[in-house]
Design a protein around this motif. Structure first.
Motif, PDB file in Angstrom:
ATOM      1  N   ALA A 170       4.367   5.495   8.767  1.00  0.00           N
ATOM      2  CA  ALA A 170       4.456   4.133   8.523  1.00  0.00           C
ATOM      3  C   ALA A 170       5.283   4.060   7.207  1.00  0.00           C
ATOM      4  CB  ALA A 170       3.133   3.654   8.102  1.00  0.00           C
ATOM      5  N   ALA A 171       5.843   5.010   6.604  1.00  0.00           N
ATOM      6  CA  ALA A 171       6.522   4.632   5.285  1.00  0.00           C
ATOM      7  C   ALA A 171       7.990   4.866   5.695  1.00  0.00           C
ATOM      8  CB  ALA A 171       6.183   5.934   4.441  1.00  0.00           C
ATOM      9  N   VAL A 172       8.373   5.340   6.839  1.00  0.00           N
ATOM     10  CA  VAL A 172       9.723   5.275   7.454  1.00  0.00           C
ATOM     11  C   VAL A 172      10.274   4.028   7.989  1.00  0.00           C
ATOM     12  CG1 VAL A 172      11.469   6.685   8.616  1.00  0.00           C
ATOM     13  CG2 VAL A 172       9.543   7.929   7.724  1.00  0.00           C
ATOM     14  N   VAL A 173      11.326   3.474   7.530  1.00  0.00           N
ATOM     15  CA  VAL A 173      11.850   2.358   7.791  1.00  0.00           C
ATOM     16  C   VAL A 173      13.138   2.424   8.828  1.00  0.00           C
ATOM     17  CG1 VAL A 173      12.812   0.031   7.230  1.00  0.00           C
ATOM     18  CG2 VAL A 173      11.127   0.924   5.777  1.00  0.00           C
TER      19      VAL A 173
ATOM     20  N   ARG B  77       0.887  -1.024  -0.157  1.00  0.00           N
ATOM     21  CA  ARG B  77      -0.020  -0.137  -0.032  1.00  0.00           C
ATOM     22  C   ARG B  77       0.862   1.084  -0.049  1.00  0.00           C
ATOM     23  NH1 ARG B  77      -5.293  -1.336   0.580  1.00  0.00           N
ATOM     24  NH2 ARG B  77      -5.719  -3.195   1.614  1.00  0.00           N
ATOM     25  N   SER B  78       0.370   2.465  -0.579  1.00  0.00           N
ATOM     26  CA  SER B  78       1.374   3.635  -0.767  1.00  0.00           C
ATOM     27  C   SER B  78       0.477   4.735  -0.322  1.00  0.00           C
ATOM     28  CB  SER B  78       1.686   3.574  -2.229  1.00  0.00           C
ATOM     29  OG  SER B  78       0.855   4.047  -3.045  1.00  0.00           O
ATOM     30  N   GLU B  79       1.104   5.914  -0.252  1.00  0.00           N
ATOM     31  CA  GLU B  79       0.705   7.023   0.094  1.00  0.00           C
ATOM     32  C   GLU B  79       1.376   8.293  -0.734  1.00  0.00           C
ATOM     33  OE1 GLU B  79      -1.870   8.557   1.466  1.00  0.00           O
ATOM     34  OE2 GLU B  79      -2.521   6.895   2.821  1.00  0.00           O
ATOM     35  N   ALA B  80       0.863   9.340  -1.230  1.00  0.00           N
ATOM     36  CA  ALA B  80       1.624  10.275  -1.725  1.00  0.00           C
ATOM     37  C   ALA B  80       2.394  11.183  -0.899  1.00  0.00           C
ATOM     38  CB  ALA B  80       0.707  11.068  -2.722  1.00  0.00           C
TER      39      ALA B  80
ATOM     40  N   ALA C 145      20.448   4.883   9.678  1.00  0.00           N
ATOM     41  CA  ALA C 145      20.255   5.166   8.346  1.00  0.00           C
ATOM     42  C   ALA C 145      18.751   4.919   8.106  1.00  0.00           C
ATOM     43  CB  ALA C 145      21.011   4.350   7.645  1.00  0.00           C
ATOM     44  N   PRO C 146      17.802   5.790   8.559  1.00  0.00           N
ATOM     45  CA  PRO C 146      16.312   5.613   8.025  1.00  0.00           C
ATOM     46  C   PRO C 146      15.978   5.884   6.541  1.00  0.00           C
ATOM     47  CG  PRO C 146      16.839   7.485   9.319  1.00  0.00           C
ATOM     48  CD  PRO C 146      17.884   6.900   9.435  1.00  0.00           C
ATOM     49  N   TYR C 147      15.151   5.134   5.911  1.00  0.00           N
ATOM     50  CA  TYR C 147      14.855   5.626   4.529  1.00  0.00           C
ATOM     51  C   TYR C 147      13.444   5.153   4.369  1.00  0.00           C
ATOM     52  CZ  TYR C 147      14.939   0.359   4.406  1.00  0.00           C
ATOM     53  OH  TYR C 147      14.865  -1.126   4.591  1.00  0.00           O
ATOM     54  N   VAL C 148      12.888   5.356   3.166  1.00  0.00           N
ATOM     55  CA  VAL C 148      11.795   5.161   2.283  1.00  0.00           C
ATOM     56  C   VAL C 148      11.961   4.368   1.233  1.00  0.00           C
ATOM     57  CG1 VAL C 148      10.375   6.880   3.881  1.00  0.00           C
ATOM     58  CG2 VAL C 148      11.255   7.259   1.341  1.00  0.00           C
ATOM     59  N   LEU C 149      10.853   3.805   0.997  1.00  0.00           N
ATOM     60  CA  LEU C 149      10.823   2.822  -0.227  1.00  0.00           C
ATOM     61  C   LEU C 149       9.770   3.648  -1.288  1.00  0.00           C
ATOM     62  CD1 LEU C 149      10.682  -0.810   0.997  1.00  0.00           C
ATOM     63  CD2 LEU C 149      12.678   0.434   0.304  1.00  0.00           C
TER      64      LEU C 149
END
Length: 358
Positions: free
Chosen positions: A291-294, A41-44, A300-304
């Motif tokens: 929830a998008a931040v891993v 699932r995704s968000e803009a 080194a946090p990131y998003v996909l």
């Protein structure tokens, strides 16, 4: 027997050929079945104006306050109210004894009566002189003299009336009255005490409006203006009250006073400690769902992020302030409208294609 043996041998050869054919077709069938794509699932990504919240402590107080006092010195004769009593505008609060006030009024009133008598006598003299002058029995100078004397007495009477009104007003000032509807919050003098002119007798807090004053840095005060909404919260409660800034003071480089008016129907009690929350608009920021931040607390946090063809790319970010389930991020490679994965990040790798759920 020969014919039966040949038939058995032929059947065996056919079975062997079938098994060999089946072994050759199995890999082809397995190669034709594709593995299912991972579902996400995704968000803009949003680019929105930010708000910074500051909280300052304060105490609820009445918008109208007064330290009542007499204009003259004297002995406090009587106090008509008690601590905590509510009083209405104009209601007597206390009386003062000053032995000089009553005689001054008596002298002024006697002076007015004296001039009234003189003015009445001179009026009759002028009328008599005018009658004699019309008969040519007296000189014109006599009429002029009496007229001038009557005019002088009339002016003196006007001055005496003003002095009498002043003496009466000063005598009235010996009774202290409430300037507005209020509650008596403190008593500063007791009956029998000598009080000087201007010395507070009691403290009053109005019942009409409530306010709270906080002191903020001058750099922050310059970004506030009257009419701006703020939030007021009791220190020991969860209630949130919408208030309005009514005054922003000036203090150079130091702390500036800011006063916010609180609606009476929802105002906390007088003297209750509260927190005033100021919301200041800041520059626009890029933000994504939390929830998008891993690994948001890692090194080194990131998003996909999702490309146009629904393939994955990893974007390193630096999380900022969290508000309402969204977190501001600082990182290159994200633009407004880009999609980021909010669910299903497990086992996803760079370049992997996914299926985006609605």
């Amino acid at each position: 027997m020969a014919r039966g043996g040949r038939a058995s041998h032929a059947a065996l050869l056919m079975l062997t050929a079938a098994l060999l054919a089946g072994c050759d077709a199995a890999p082809a069938q397995r190669e034709g079945v594709e593995a299912p794509l991972p579902s996400v699932r995704s968000e803009a990504v949003q680019f929105v104006p930010d708000e910074v919240r500051y909280r300052f402590p304060g105490v609820v107080r009445a918008s109208e306050r007064a330290a009542t006092a007499f204009l003259h010195g004297g002995v406090l004769r009587e106090r008509q109210v008690v601590l905590g009593q509510r009083v209405e505008q104009g209601e007597p609060l206390a009386t003062l004894h000053n032995p000089a006030m009553a005689p001054a009024l008596a002298v002024a009133e006697a002076r007015v009566r004296e001039l009234d008598a003189s003015l009445s006598r001179l009026g009759r003299d002028v009328e008599r002189a005018r009658t004699l002058r019309e008969r040519n029995l007296s000189a014109a100078s006599e009429l002029d003299r009496l007229s001038a004397e009557r005019e002088a007495v009339a002016q003196a009477r006007e001055q005496a009336l003003a002095q009498r009104d002043e003496a009466q007003a000063q005598l009235d000032e010996l009774t202290l009255r409430a300037p507005f509807a209020a509650v008596v919050t403190d008593l500063d003098a007791e009956p029998g005490d000598f009080v000087a002119a201007g010395q507070p007798i009691m403290q009053l807090a109005g019942v009409a409006e409530r306010e709270v004053e906080v002191r903020v840095p001058a750099s922050l005060a310059s970004r506030l203006e009257p009419g701006q909404a703020v939030s007021v919260m009791p220190t020991f409660g969860a209630q949130r009250i919408v208030a309005e800034i009514v005054h922003v003071g000036r203090a150079g480089e130091s702390m500036a006073p800011v006063i916010a008016a609180i609606p009476v129907h929802s105002a906390p009690a007088l003297g209750e400690p509260v927190r005033v929350q100021l919301e200041i608009a800041a520059r626009a920021v890029t933000r994504v769902p939390l929830a998008a931040v891993v690994d948001p607390a890692g090194s080194a946090p990131y998003v996909l992020a999702l490309n146009d063809d629904d393939t994955i790319r990893r974007v390193h970010v630096m999380p900022g302030r969290l508000a309402g389930g969204w977190v501001s991020v600082n990182g290159e490679g994200l633009a407004t409208g880009d999609r980021v994965v909010t669910a299903g990040q497990g086992r996803l790798e760079e370049g992997m294609r996914v299926r985006v759920l609605p």
